[in-house]
Design a protein around this motif. Sequence first.
Motif, PDB file in Angstrom:
ATOM      1  N   GLN A  37       0.610  -1.198  -0.159  1.00 33.23           N
ATOM      2  CA  GLN A  37      -0.241   0.221   0.659  1.00 33.23           C
ATOM      3  C   GLN A  37       0.646   1.341   0.291  1.00 33.23           C
ATOM      4  OE1 GLN A  37      -2.500  -1.050   3.506  1.00 33.23           O
ATOM      5  NE2 GLN A  37      -4.108  -2.013   2.320  1.00 33.23           N
ATOM      6  N   LEU A  38       2.050   1.227   0.622  1.00 33.83           N
ATOM      7  CA  LEU A  38       2.403   2.407   1.138  1.00 33.83           C
ATOM      8  C   LEU A  38       3.711   2.619  -0.106  1.00 33.83           C
ATOM      9  CD1 LEU A  38       4.159   1.632   4.029  1.00 33.83           C
ATOM     10  CD2 LEU A  38       2.904   3.836   3.808  1.00 33.83           C
ATOM     11  N   VAL A  39       3.637   1.591  -1.523  1.00 39.45           N
ATOM     12  CA  VAL A  39       4.361   1.330  -2.142  1.00 39.45           C
ATOM     13  C   VAL A  39       3.806   1.943  -3.824  1.00 39.45           C
ATOM     14  CG1 VAL A  39       5.484   0.177  -4.915  1.00 39.45           C
ATOM     15  CG2 VAL A  39       6.744  -0.666  -2.389  1.00 39.45           C
ATOM     16  N   LYS A  40       2.067   1.703  -3.426  1.00 44.94           N
ATOM     17  CA  LYS A  40       1.532   2.259  -4.351  1.00 44.94           C
ATOM     18  C   LYS A  40       0.986   3.677  -4.281  1.00 44.94           C
ATOM     19  CE  LYS A  40      -3.014   0.738  -5.566  1.00 44.94           C
ATOM     20  NZ  LYS A  40      -4.464   0.098  -5.451  1.00 44.94           N
ATOM     21  N   ALA A  41       1.317   4.468  -2.974  1.00 44.03           N
ATOM     22  CA  ALA A  41       1.103   5.634  -2.442  1.00 44.03           C
ATOM     23  C   ALA A  41       2.482   6.031  -2.828  1.00 44.03           C
ATOM     24  CB  ALA A  41       0.815   5.319  -1.556  1.00 44.03           C
ATOM     25  N   GLY A  42       3.425   6.051  -3.557  1.00 48.49           N
ATOM     26  CA  GLY A  42       4.509   6.685  -3.767  1.00 48.49           C
ATOM     27  C   GLY A  42       5.480   6.867  -1.984  1.00 48.49           C
ATOM     28  N   ARG A  43       4.347   6.322  -1.185  1.00 48.48           N
ATOM     29  CA  ARG A  43       5.280   6.754  -0.466  1.00 48.48           C
ATOM     30  C   ARG A  43       6.688   5.157   0.768  1.00 48.48           C
ATOM     31  NH1 ARG A  43       0.612   7.031   4.366  1.00 48.48           N
ATOM     32  NH2 ARG A  43       2.599   7.807   5.721  1.00 48.48           N
ATOM     33  N   ALA A  56      12.027  -6.188  -8.089  1.00 39.69           N
ATOM     34  CA  ALA A  56      12.339  -6.704  -6.547  1.00 39.69           C
ATOM     35  C   ALA A  56      12.662  -4.830  -6.422  1.00 39.69           C
ATOM     36  CB  ALA A  56      14.474  -6.875  -6.967  1.00 39.69           C
ATOM     37  N   TYR A  57      14.025  -4.803  -5.455  1.00 37.92           N
ATOM     38  CA  TYR A  57      13.593  -3.784  -4.300  1.00 37.92           C
ATOM     39  C   TYR A  57      15.242  -3.247  -4.224  1.00 37.92           C
ATOM     40  CZ  TYR A  57       9.142  -4.249  -3.779  1.00 37.92           C
ATOM     41  OH  TYR A  57       7.505  -3.987  -3.319  1.00 37.92           O
ATOM     42  N   SER A  58      15.694  -1.862  -4.402  1.00 39.96           N
ATOM     43  CA  SER A  58      17.132  -1.491  -4.603  1.00 39.96           C
ATOM     44  C   SER A  58      16.940  -1.079  -3.139  1.00 39.96           C
ATOM     45  CB  SER A  58      16.669   0.097  -5.088  1.00 39.96           C
ATOM     46  OG  SER A  58      18.228   0.728  -4.236  1.00 39.96           O
ATOM     47  N   ASN A  59      18.813  -2.498  -2.321  1.00 39.08           N
ATOM     48  CA  ASN A  59      18.473  -2.026  -1.114  1.00 39.08           C
ATOM     49  C   ASN A  59      18.825  -0.321  -0.396  1.00 39.08           C
ATOM     50  OD1 ASN A  59      18.342  -4.420  -0.914  1.00 39.08           O
ATOM     51  ND2 ASN A  59      20.198  -4.873  -0.981  1.00 39.08           N
ATOM     52  N   PHE A  65      14.158   4.370   3.502  1.00 36.12           N
ATOM     53  CA  PHE A  65      12.832   3.894   4.468  1.00 36.12           C
ATOM     54  C   PHE A  65      12.907   3.808   5.678  1.00 36.12           C
ATOM     55  CE2 PHE A  65       9.657   1.325   4.494  1.00 36.12           C
ATOM     56  CZ  PHE A  65       8.242   1.803   4.306  1.00 36.12           C
ATOM     57  N   PHE A  66      13.743   2.311   5.784  1.00 37.10           N
ATOM     58  CA  PHE A  66      13.411   2.150   7.114  1.00 37.10           C
ATOM     59  C   PHE A  66      14.497   2.559   8.071  1.00 37.10           C
ATOM     60  CE2 PHE A  66      14.094  -2.648   4.951  1.00 37.10           C
ATOM     61  CZ  PHE A  66      12.335  -2.766   4.995  1.00 37.10           C
ATOM     62  N   ALA A  67      14.685   3.684   7.586  1.00 37.32           N
ATOM     63  CA  ALA A  67      15.954   4.525   8.940  1.00 37.32           C
ATOM     64  C   ALA A  67      14.973   5.789   9.239  1.00 37.32           C
ATOM     65  CB  ALA A  67      16.579   6.025   8.094  1.00 37.32           C
ATOM     66  N   ASN A  71       9.129  10.162   6.873  1.00 41.69           N
ATOM     67  CA  ASN A  71       9.585  11.412   5.848  1.00 41.69           C
ATOM     68  C   ASN A  71      10.279  10.476   5.026  1.00 41.69           C
ATOM     69  OD1 ASN A  71       9.421  13.053   7.566  1.00 41.69           O
ATOM     70  ND2 ASN A  71      10.507  12.217   8.772  1.00 41.69           N
ATOM     71  N   TYR A  72       9.622   9.014   4.721  1.00 41.70           N
ATOM     72  CA  TYR A  72      10.934   8.867   3.119  1.00 41.70           C
ATOM     73  C   TYR A  72       9.733   9.312   1.497  1.00 41.70           C
ATOM     74  CZ  TYR A  72      12.535   6.000  -0.794  1.00 41.70           C
ATOM     75  OH  TYR A  72      12.736   5.723  -2.375  1.00 41.70           O
TER      76      TYR A  72
END
Length: 78
Positions: A37-43, A56-59, A65-67, A71-72
């Motif tokens: 859902q966050l990916v879809k919302a651009g967050r 896949a996702y860029s590490n 994002f995890f930090a 605010n990402y």
Amino acid sequence: MKNQLNLVPNQTLPVDGMSRWNQIAPFAPMCREKFRQLVKAGRAPQPIKFSERCTAYSNRELHKFFADPLNYKVEVSK
């Protein structure tokens, strides 16, 4: 008897490279659906599709994002 490998998962998410959800899940502070859902919302970091079934996702983006998930912001490339 099935031939099974005893794999030990990595203790940290690599800084470079790409990861699929199964590699990210141990470090994610949310479930897969909330992350989607966050990916879809651009967050959250946007996925890179390699094929119809391989995403896949860029590490580096995942670490950002995890930090600070609240605010990402997805960086838009021009």
